[in-house]
Design a protein around this motif. Structure first.
Motif, PDB file in Angstrom:
ATOM      1  N   GLY A   1       0.781  -1.236   0.000  1.00 52.75           N
ATOM      2  CA  GLY A   1       0.000   0.000   0.000  1.00 52.75           C
ATOM      3  C   GLY A   1       0.810   1.282   0.000  1.00 52.75           C
ATOM      4  N   VAL A   2       2.128   1.189   0.033  1.00 51.77           N
ATOM      5  CA  VAL A   2       2.960   2.389   0.063  1.00 51.77           C
ATOM      6  C   VAL A   2       3.435   2.698  -1.355  1.00 51.77           C
ATOM      7  CG1 VAL A   2       5.101   3.414   0.919  1.00 51.77           C
ATOM      8  CG2 VAL A   2       3.724   1.976   2.415  1.00 51.77           C
ATOM      9  N   SER A   3       3.267   3.935  -1.745  1.00 50.66           N
ATOM     10  CA  SER A   3       3.736   4.377  -3.055  1.00 50.66           C
ATOM     11  C   SER A   3       4.464   5.699  -2.872  1.00 50.66           C
ATOM     12  CB  SER A   3       2.551   4.552  -4.002  1.00 50.66           C
ATOM     13  OG  SER A   3       2.996   4.987  -5.253  1.00 50.66           O
ATOM     14  N   MET A   4       5.630   5.824  -3.488  1.00 50.68           N
ATOM     15  CA  MET A   4       6.415   7.050  -3.353  1.00 50.68           C
ATOM     16  C   MET A   4       6.644   7.624  -4.744  1.00 50.68           C
ATOM     17  SD  MET A   4       9.049   5.650  -0.445  1.00 50.68           S
ATOM     18  CE  MET A   4       9.932   7.165  -0.210  1.00 50.68           C
ATOM     19  N   ASN A   5       6.848   8.944  -4.797  1.00 45.65           N
ATOM     20  CA  ASN A   5       7.146   9.601  -6.066  1.00 45.65           C
ATOM     21  C   ASN A   5       8.324  10.551  -5.869  1.00 45.65           C
ATOM     22  OD1 ASN A   5       6.152  12.004  -4.922  1.00 45.65           O
ATOM     23  ND2 ASN A   5       4.100  11.623  -5.694  1.00 45.65           N
ATOM     24  N   THR A   6       8.764  11.152  -6.972  1.00 49.56           N
ATOM     25  CA  THR A   6       9.946  12.019  -6.913  1.00 49.56           C
ATOM     26  C   THR A   6       9.772  13.156  -5.922  1.00 49.56           C
ATOM     27  OG1 THR A   6      10.504  11.456  -9.189  1.00 49.56           O
ATOM     28  CG2 THR A   6      11.487  13.463  -8.299  1.00 49.56           C
ATOM     29  N   GLU A   7       8.612  13.805  -5.940  1.00 46.82           N
ATOM     30  CA  GLU A   7       8.399  14.943  -5.039  1.00 46.82           C
ATOM     31  C   GLU A   7       8.498  14.522  -3.573  1.00 46.82           C
ATOM     32  OE1 GLU A   7       6.392  14.259  -7.752  1.00 46.82           O
ATOM     33  OE2 GLU A   7       7.363  15.815  -8.947  1.00 46.82           O
ATOM     34  N   GLY A   8       7.885  13.393  -3.237  1.00 50.68           N
ATOM     35  CA  GLY A   8       7.970  12.889  -1.871  1.00 50.68           C
ATOM     36  C   GLY A   8       9.388  12.488  -1.496  1.00 50.68           C
TER      37      GLY A   8
ATOM     38  N   SER B   1      15.073   1.252 -12.777  1.00 49.25           N
ATOM     39  CA  SER B   1      13.729   0.697 -12.592  1.00 49.25           C
ATOM     40  C   SER B   1      12.621   1.560 -13.179  1.00 49.25           C
ATOM     41  CB  SER B   1      13.456   0.420 -11.114  1.00 49.25           C
ATOM     42  OG  SER B   1      13.362   1.634 -10.393  1.00 49.25           O
ATOM     43  N   SER B   2      12.839   2.883 -13.230  1.00 48.87           N
ATOM     44  CA  SER B   2      11.796   3.755 -13.781  1.00 48.87           C
ATOM     45  C   SER B   2      12.361   5.150 -14.018  1.00 48.87           C
ATOM     46  CB  SER B   2      10.609   3.853 -12.821  1.00 48.87           C
ATOM     47  OG  SER B   2      10.952   4.610 -11.674  1.00 48.87           O
ATOM     48  N   PRO B   3      11.714   5.916 -14.914  1.00 46.11           N
ATOM     49  CA  PRO B   3      12.134   7.314 -15.093  1.00 46.11           C
ATOM     50  C   PRO B   3      12.022   8.124 -13.800  1.00 46.11           C
ATOM     51  CG  PRO B   3      10.732   6.632 -16.915  1.00 46.11           C
ATOM     52  CD  PRO B   3      10.692   5.525 -15.876  1.00 46.11           C
ATOM     53  N   GLY B   4      11.022   7.803 -12.974  1.00 48.17           N
ATOM     54  CA  GLY B   4      10.863   8.503 -11.695  1.00 48.17           C
ATOM     55  C   GLY B   4      12.015   8.245 -10.747  1.00 48.17           C
ATOM     56  N   ASP B   5      12.455   6.991 -10.663  1.00 45.70           N
ATOM     57  CA  ASP B   5      13.609   6.682  -9.806  1.00 45.70           C
ATOM     58  C   ASP B   5      14.870   7.359 -10.342  1.00 45.70           C
ATOM     59  OD1 ASP B   5      12.495   5.186  -7.743  1.00 45.70           O
ATOM     60  OD2 ASP B   5      13.931   3.554  -7.985  1.00 45.70           O
ATOM     61  N   PHE B   6      15.039   7.375 -11.656  1.00 49.40           N
ATOM     62  CA  PHE B   6      16.197   8.039 -12.253  1.00 49.40           C
ATOM     63  C   PHE B   6      16.200   9.512 -11.860  1.00 49.40           C
ATOM     64  CE2 PHE B   6      18.535  10.311 -15.474  1.00 49.40           C
ATOM     65  CZ  PHE B   6      19.622   9.499 -15.746  1.00 49.40           C
TER      66      PHE B   6
ATOM     67  N   SER C   1      14.637  10.946  -9.361  1.00 50.18           N
ATOM     68  CA  SER C   1      14.835  11.079  -7.910  1.00 50.18           C
ATOM     69  C   SER C   1      16.318  11.050  -7.553  1.00 50.18           C
ATOM     70  CB  SER C   1      14.107   9.959  -7.159  1.00 50.18           C
ATOM     71  OG  SER C   1      12.719  10.134  -7.211  1.00 50.18           O
ATOM     72  N   VAL C   2      17.051  10.104  -8.122  1.00 57.22           N
ATOM     73  CA  VAL C   2      18.489  10.009  -7.833  1.00 57.22           C
ATOM     74  C   VAL C   2      19.193  11.284  -8.288  1.00 57.22           C
ATOM     75  CG1 VAL C   2      20.623   8.749  -8.325  1.00 57.22           C
ATOM     76  CG2 VAL C   2      18.512   7.488  -7.867  1.00 57.22           C
ATOM     77  N   GLN C   3      18.839  11.785  -9.470  1.00 58.85           N
ATOM     78  CA  GLN C   3      19.434  13.037  -9.958  1.00 58.85           C
ATOM     79  C   GLN C   3      19.167  14.193  -8.998  1.00 58.85           C
ATOM     80  OE1 GLN C   3      17.620  13.361 -13.904  1.00 58.85           O
ATOM     81  NE2 GLN C   3      19.683  13.333 -14.753  1.00 58.85           N
ATOM     82  N   GLU C   4      17.921  14.368  -8.613  1.00 59.40           N
ATOM     83  CA  GLU C   4      17.540  15.489  -7.753  1.00 59.40           C
ATOM     84  C   GLU C   4      18.159  15.369  -6.364  1.00 59.40           C
ATOM     85  OE1 GLU C   4      15.987  18.257  -8.783  1.00 59.40           O
ATOM     86  OE2 GLU C   4      16.082  17.337 -10.767  1.00 59.40           O
ATOM     87  N   ILE C   5      18.207  14.172  -5.833  1.00 59.07           N
ATOM     88  CA  ILE C   5      18.795  13.968  -4.507  1.00 59.07           C
ATOM     89  C   ILE C   5      20.296  14.268  -4.547  1.00 59.07           C
ATOM     90  CG2 ILE C   5      19.305  12.219  -2.750  1.00 59.07           C
ATOM     91  CD1 ILE C   5      16.443  11.074  -3.560  1.00 59.07           C
ATOM     92  N   GLY C   6      20.953  13.934  -5.649  1.00 60.00           N
ATOM     93  CA  GLY C   6      22.364  14.289  -5.819  1.00 60.00           C
ATOM     94  C   GLY C   6      22.578  15.785  -5.713  1.00 60.00           C
ATOM     95  N   LYS C   7      21.678  16.557  -6.299  1.00 62.64           N
ATOM     96  CA  LYS C   7      21.772  18.023  -6.228  1.00 62.64           C
ATOM     97  C   LYS C   7      21.550  18.515  -4.798  1.00 62.64           C
ATOM     98  CE  LYS C   7      19.827  18.598 -10.852  1.00 62.64           C
ATOM     99  NZ  LYS C   7      18.634  19.048 -11.589  1.00 62.64           N
TER     100      LYS C   7
ATOM    101  N   VAL D   1      23.428   3.397 -16.233  1.00 57.44           N
ATOM    102  CA  VAL D   1      22.299   4.280 -15.923  1.00 57.44           C
ATOM    103  C   VAL D   1      22.479   4.911 -14.544  1.00 57.44           C
ATOM    104  CG1 VAL D   1      19.798   4.316 -15.483  1.00 57.44           C
ATOM    105  CG2 VAL D   1      20.697   3.137 -17.510  1.00 57.44           C
ATOM    106  N   ALA D   2      22.939   4.135 -13.567  1.00 53.65           N
ATOM    107  CA  ALA D   2      23.186   4.676 -12.229  1.00 53.65           C
ATOM    108  C   ALA D   2      24.260   5.761 -12.273  1.00 53.65           C
ATOM    109  CB  ALA D   2      23.592   3.567 -11.269  1.00 53.65           C
ATOM    110  N   ALA D   3      25.325   5.513 -13.018  1.00 52.57           N
ATOM    111  CA  ALA D   3      26.397   6.505 -13.131  1.00 52.57           C
ATOM    112  C   ALA D   3      25.873   7.792 -13.756  1.00 52.57           C
ATOM    113  CB  ALA D   3      27.555   5.942 -13.948  1.00 52.57           C
ATOM    114  N   GLU D   4      25.017   7.669 -14.737  1.00 59.46           N
ATOM    115  CA  GLU D   4      24.420   8.858 -15.373  1.00 59.46           C
ATOM    116  C   GLU D   4      23.558   9.625 -14.371  1.00 59.46           C
ATOM    117  OE1 GLU D   4      23.737  11.686 -18.172  1.00 59.46           O
ATOM    118  OE2 GLU D   4      25.120  10.001 -18.393  1.00 59.46           O
ATOM    119  N   ALA D   5      22.729   8.920 -13.631  1.00 62.40           N
ATOM    120  CA  ALA D   5      21.860   9.581 -12.639  1.00 62.40           C
ATOM    121  C   ALA D   5      22.678  10.259 -11.545  1.00 62.40           C
ATOM    122  CB  ALA D   5      20.887   8.574 -12.027  1.00 62.40           C
ATOM    123  N   LEU D   6      23.805   9.681 -11.187  1.00 65.56           N
ATOM    124  CA  LEU D   6      24.634  10.200 -10.101  1.00 65.56           C
ATOM    125  C   LEU D   6      25.561  11.345 -10.506  1.00 65.56           C
ATOM    126  CD1 LEU D   6      25.576   6.865  -8.334  1.00 65.56           C
ATOM    127  CD2 LEU D   6      24.254   8.746  -7.321  1.00 65.56           C
TER     128      LEU D   6
END
Length: 102
Positions: free
Chosen positions: A20-27, A50-55, A57-63, A84-89
């Motif tokens: 029942g738990v769902s998370m998104n980039t904003e959260g 796993s998804s464009p949203g996770d990608f 999220s990783v980008q934004e969290i890096g910032k 893909v992980a290296a690109e997001a990071l």
């Protein structure tokens, strides 16, 4: 004698595991800002392949993290996952890739 306890938070990677738990980039960004504010040492930000949203999220969290904490990205031991992980990071000042074998 003093010792340092390191905070390694996996909420943003494992937070959707309970039913029942769902998370998104904003959260995820809201949670990441709080982790940085609380001086967490490591934020495992997601699984970007796993998804464009996770990608994203990783980008934004890096910032957000800047040089205050290390941002980890989860991958499988597959070239494409790691690329893909290296690109997001690329946005993270202190990036790490966490690779596991299933």
């Amino acid at each position: 004698m003093s010792r340092k306890i390191a905070i390694f938070d996996t909420t943003l990677r494992d937070g959707e595991q309970p039913p029942g738990v769902s998370m998104n980039t904003e959260g995820n960004i809201v949670i990441a800002r709080q982790l940085v504010r609380m001086n967490g040492d490591v934020i495992e930000a997601g699984f970007p392949i796993s998804s464009p949203g996770d990608f994203r999220s990783v980008q934004e969290i890096g910032k957000i993290a800047g040089d205050r904490c290390t941002v980890w990205s989860l991958t499988c031991a597959v070239d494409k996952d790691i690329e893909v992980a290296a690109e997001a990071l690329k946005t993270a000042q202190r990036p790490r890739i966490h690779t596991g074998l299933g």
